[in-house]
Design a protein around this motif. Structure first.
Motif, PDB file in Angstrom:
ATOM      1  N   ALA A 219       0.819  -1.212   0.000  1.00  0.00           N
ATOM      2  CA  ALA A 219       0.000   0.000   0.000  1.00  0.00           C
ATOM      3  C   ALA A 219       0.851   1.260   0.000  1.00  0.00           C
ATOM      4  O   ALA A 219       0.604   2.188  -0.783  1.00  0.00           O
ATOM      5  N   HIS A 222       2.615   1.796  -3.291  1.00  0.00           N
ATOM      6  CA  HIS A 222       1.715   2.179  -4.381  1.00  0.00           C
ATOM      7  C   HIS A 222       1.343   3.647  -4.299  1.00  0.00           C
ATOM      8  O   HIS A 222       1.256   4.335  -5.321  1.00  0.00           O
ATOM      9  N   LEU A 223       1.126   4.137  -3.087  1.00  0.00           N
ATOM     10  CA  LEU A 223       0.743   5.545  -2.946  1.00  0.00           C
ATOM     11  C   LEU A 223       1.951   6.472  -3.019  1.00  0.00           C
ATOM     12  O   LEU A 223       1.789   7.685  -3.206  1.00  0.00           O
ATOM     13  N   TYR A 246      -4.680   8.055   0.696  1.00  0.00           N
ATOM     14  CA  TYR A 246      -5.495   6.923   0.236  1.00  0.00           C
ATOM     15  C   TYR A 246      -6.852   7.398  -0.272  1.00  0.00           C
ATOM     16  O   TYR A 246      -7.314   6.980  -1.344  1.00  0.00           O
ATOM     17  N   HIS A 295      -8.135  -2.037  -4.641  1.00  0.00           N
ATOM     18  CA  HIS A 295      -6.869  -2.291  -5.319  1.00  0.00           C
ATOM     19  C   HIS A 295      -6.865  -1.605  -6.677  1.00  0.00           C
ATOM     20  O   HIS A 295      -7.920  -1.258  -7.223  1.00  0.00           O
ATOM     21  N   PHE A 301      -4.092  -1.084  -1.932  1.00  0.00           N
ATOM     22  CA  PHE A 301      -3.601   0.137  -1.301  1.00  0.00           C
ATOM     23  C   PHE A 301      -4.501   0.571  -0.145  1.00  0.00           C
ATOM     24  O   PHE A 301      -4.373   1.681   0.358  1.00  0.00           O
TER      25      PHE A 301
END
Length: 942
Positions: A219, A222-223, A246, A295, A301
């Motif tokens: 997560a 990805h961010l 998020y 996702h 994420f």
């Protein structure tokens, strides 16, 4: 007894296929040789049966057959660059022996492996090999950071008695090889902890924490809002910033509603409880990871506390102080005190917030209505709705078709299409589509309906994927008890029977029988009622369907009988709402975790009251926020505003209280706990009515007349004329005051109570599902996320207190299918407390359900169990359920159909059961098990 390695190439591998290599415990490799499997199995038989086994043709044949099975299974999951670990091969050997019924041989093999494991553990392992390099997702290679692996594992075992880092790290070392990917390394840590869970259930929490570390890396990376990795202490500081990123990212992807960005995100983020990420067991977190978390192209994420807060924010969108209510809702969800149903968890806060669980429809007797029902089923199922269809109005086989002057083929061909629609629209690709067809017992096609789930016969008249249920009027049971005749009709000639119940139905039915005798009805058939009843029970035993549900109690006790008729229940038999051509009934579900509301001293009534009041508000909010896919569902939901608050963790509560399921004390607890839940739920709905207004169709309802669920029992007793009803009516709370409150303030919701199966959300909370007895003390659970070891932690704690928990006990539990009954050294009081479902007389389950049912305005999903079923036992059990005032029953589970899978359990957990220790193609997700008579956890509804 080592297996699977050799210095010679495997004889069974084709030349064109890539060679299969086996990774030894020290990380070295060698070619795979199935001959080693044969040798190991033969040695195991020798250990049990003596030297004569070596020359036995029977043993030779069995070993050859099992070796082939093991080899085929291993190669099927070996991947594109086939590599196997020695431990996984040995796991498969054990599993094959157990599945084939060679339990003593498998037990000897298990004990041998345990002995060898202890010997290896005695040799203190050295440091991780220095030449191990880890390949990142972008292809770059870096030396293994063993210090971080050690820190992560140490953090995972912190605060969990009975666990330690060293055995986990030892297992991880065995999985290392040069070039291992970062993903494989993180999975190897999870799997290392999972190999220990059968010996110590707390390793399930260790596995969950190691999976959480993997999820955090996924997560955060990805961010791209900072470092890709964070331990739990670091995450406590990073959660607020992560949460804001998020929400904005998910809104940008059009996964979440833009309305979520209008919340005070700083206030919301400050309320997050990062420490609650540590409360999951592995099955719960893996289920969320696989099926619930947001996702992007498969990359998750959404972290657990962000997930719960997203759901809470979605349910608070229409509140005046949205932030305060969202935090209140979040506290309830993240503490596991209450859990919303799966569709709510899937979709709350999203751009398509379809939050309802199940939908009930009535199918009219014309082609337009029938094919419109297929379309409605598809639209409702797309966003995770389960379906209950009432097919009784559709004319039967041989009935006249006025428009064509032809003869009808009956209802069965249309059910086949409904079955295929449920398969095609599999709840948006998230879980298996599910529907249940209901037919009333007087329908001329009832006998063909009973055969729908058979595995033989004309496939065009079979529905292997759709559940079926009998909708049984009391008049039929009276005929059964009197050994009378029963007449079957086509509904086009007796149309009003569909809407009648109780005394009115019985009188009209008898009038139609007289008309048939006079020759005034064209399509009918007379059968002996007992013969039809026996066939219903026979099919229930043989195929698990159709279920037995009771029409008259559902209607006579319905608060909404002034506004329509209950024509069926839902997919899981707990919803009893009116349906018609204009209204599709909708059930909006959530469940209180009873295990969180008891102590050793009894029920925590104060905590239960607080939970129930907030939960009812959350469920009422669902009705206004919900995304309705068809207008008939919207019309019905907003007019009547039904909700269904239920319970889960009942068996865990009994363990905490020390009450065996088969006891008067447990039945009394079922009564009193449900009384409190019912009281507070009704009071909460009345308070919401004062705040927000009554539901539209309140006037004329039983509520408006001061008749609460406990009072409606006398309506059922009156219709049965004092015979055929045996229900306890005791109370302990101040119901008179509540009656007056309901009469004056009204109700916000037409229905407030229903006990659903909770098969999935109970996994998330780590408790037993619904009101179910314990299925097994140790077994392998299969669902859409894979196979998971389930061990009863309450039992383990009790055995530890008595000094009885050891490797032999683990082996005995496997051998005896998770039952204590045949284990001599276990005391009788523990055998009684931890008796499994098939060891408990189901009459106890019916008695407890009867005591609950008096408080519930809808129904309850009640499974019944028979270890040694017979026609007499089935007959007695289901007549007992009818006399005890139950509205519905659910699955009949019989041990004769299948035994729980016997397994070594190691290496069989989740999607990690084929975790590669070298490069391999990803394994596909296993197909979800269909709802079957022996399925311990159907997950289609919740």
């Amino acid at each position: 007894m080592s297996v699977g390695t050799s210095s010679t190439p495997p004889s069974t591998t084709e030349a064109a296929a890539p060679p299969v290599r086996v990774i030894r415990r020290d990380g070295s490799g060698s070619p795979f040789d199935p001959g080693k499997i044969s040798v190991a199995m033969t040695k195991a038989f020798l250990a049990v049966e003596g030297d004569g086994a070596a020359s036995s043709s029977r043993v030779h044949h069995v070993v050859a057959e099992l070796t082939g099975q093991v080899e085929a299974s291993l190669l099927r999951h070996a991947g594109a660059e086939p590599t196997l670990h020695i431990e996984h091969i040995q796991d498969m050997v054990e599993l094959a022996l157990m599945r084939a019924g060679h339990h003593k041989v498998a037990r000897a093999y298990v004990l041998y492996r345990e002995e060898r494991a202890r010997a290896r553990a005695a040799e203190r392992p050295g440091p991780a090999r220095q030449d191990i390099r880890v390949r990142a997702g972008d292809g770059t290679v870096a030396p293994l950071d063993w210090e971080r692996v050690t820190r992560v594992v140490a953090e995972a075992v912190a605060g969990l008695p009975g666990t330690s880092a060293e055995p986990v790290l030892t297992e991880v070392r065995r999985s290392l090889y040069d070039g291992i990917t970062a993903d494989e390394l993180s999975l190897a840590q999870v799997m290392a902890a999972r190999t220990l869970v059968e010996r110590e259930p707390a390793y399930s929490s260790v596995s969950a924490r190691l999976l959480l570390d993997r999820l955090r890396g996924e997560a955060l990376g990805h961010l791209a809002g900072g470092p890709r990795q964070a331990n739990q202490a670091e995450m406590a500081e990073r959660y607020p910033a992560y949460f804001r990123d998020y929400v904005r990212h998910a809104v940008g992807l059009e996964l979440l509603s833009p309305e979520l960005t209008t919340f005070d995100l700083d206030r919301i983020a400050a309320a997050l409880r990062p420490e609650r990420d540590l409360d999951f067991g592995f099955l719960g977190l893996q289920t969320l990871y696989d099926r619930y978390f947001l996702h992007e192209h498969g990359v998750r994420f959404e972290l657990p506390q962000a997930f719960f807060m997203r759901v809470a924010m979605g349910l608070a969108l229409r509140e005046d102080d949205r932030e305060a209510r969202a935090i209140e809702f979040y506290e309830l969800l993240s503490s596991f005190d209450f859990m919303a149903s799966t569709p709510t968890l899937f979709n709350s806060g999203t751009t398509r917030p379809q939050l309802s669980s199940c939908f009930l429809t009535t199918v009219d007797d014309n082609l337009d209505a029938i094919f419109r029902s297929y379309r409605n089923n598809a639209l409702l199922a797309k966003y995770s709705g389960g379906l209950g269809n009432d097919w009784t109005p559709v004319r039967g086989l041989g009935a006249h078709i006025k428009g064509t002057n032809g003869r009808s083929q009956g209802v069965v061909p249309f059910l086949k299409i409904a079955n295929d629609t449920a398969v095609a629209v599999n709840q948006g690709g998230k879980r298996k589509g599910a529907a249940c067809a209901y037919l009333e017992t007087w329908h001329i096609d009832i006998e063909e309906f009973l055969d729908l789930r058979k595995n033989t016969g004309d496939e065009r008249r079979r529905t292997h994927d759709m559940n079926t249920a009998n909708w049984v009027p009391d008049e039929f049971l009276r005929r059964v008890e009197a050994d009378g005749e029963w007449t079957l009709f086509s509904p086009d000639e007796v149309p009003d029977l569909h809407d009648l119940y109780g005394t009115a139905f019985a009188e009209r039915y008898r009038a139609y029988e007289a008309a048939a005798a006079r020759g005034e009805i064209a399509v009918f058939r007379t059968v002996r009622a007992v013969d039809l009843w026996r066939r219903m029970l026979t099919m229930l035993f043989e195929t698990g369907h159709p279920w037995i549900t009771f029409k008259d109690p559902c209607n006579l006790r319905s608060p909404q009988q002034h506004a329509g008729v209950v024509h069926s229940s839902n997919l899981c038999t707990e919803i009893t709402l009116n349906t018609s051509a204009d209204e599709v009934a909708v059930c909006n579900l959530g469940s209180v975790n009873l295990a969180r509301h008891v102590t050793a001293d009894g029920l925590d009534t104060g905590r239960l009251r607080r939970t129930v009041r907030t939960a009812v508000r959350m469920l009422d909010n669902v009705l206004d926020i919900n995304y309705y896919t068809i207008p008939e569902a919207r019309r019905s939901n907003l007019r009547h505003r039904p909700i269904g608050l239920g319970v889960m963790g009942y068996q865990d509560a009994l363990f905490t209280l020390g009450l065996p399921v088969a006891s008067d004390e447990a039945v009394e607890f079922a009564d009193r706990s449900m009384e409190h839940l019912s009281y507070h739920a009704i009071a909460a709905s009345a308070d919401l009515a004062a705040e927000r207004g009554r539901y539209e169709s309140f006037d004329g309802s039983l509520w408006s007349r001061g008749i609460l669920p406990i009072d409606s029992l006398r309506l059922l007793a009156g219709a049965r004329e004092g015979d055929g009803l045996d229900v306890d009516t005791s109370t302990t709370l101040d119901w008179d005051t509540l009656r007056e409150r309901v009469r004056t303030a009204g109700m916000r919701n037409s229905n407030v109570l229903a006990i659903a199966p909770t098969a999935t959300i109970s996994n998330i909370c780590g408790v037993g599902q619904s009101i179910e007895p314990l299925y097994r003390n140790l077994f392998v659970k299969s669902n859409m996320s894979g196979d998971f070891t389930v061990v009863n932690p309450h039992l383990v704690a009790s055995l530890k207190e008595r000094g009885l928990w050891d490797e032999v006990m683990v082996s005995d539990l496997k051998y005896f299918d998770g039952s204590l009954g045949e284990i001599d050294r276990v005391p009788a009081d523990l055998k009684r407390l931890y008796a499994t479902a098939f060891e408990v007389d189901s009459r106890w389950l019916v008695d407890a359900a009867s005591r609950r049912q008096k408080w519930i305005d809808q129904a309850q999903s009640l499974n019944l169990y028979l270890a040694s079923p017979s026609g007499r036992k089935l007959d007695e059990l289901y007549r007992h359920a009818w006399r005890k005032g139950l509205k519905t029953t659910y699955y009949l589970r019989t041990q004769a159909a299948t035994h729980v899978e016997k397994s070594t359990l190691r290496g069989t957990d989740g999607k990690l059961n084929a975790v590669p220790v070298a490069p391999a193609a990803p394994s596909p997700s296993p197909e979800p098990a269909a709802c079957r008579v022996d399925d311990p956890g159907c997950e289609a509804c919740q």
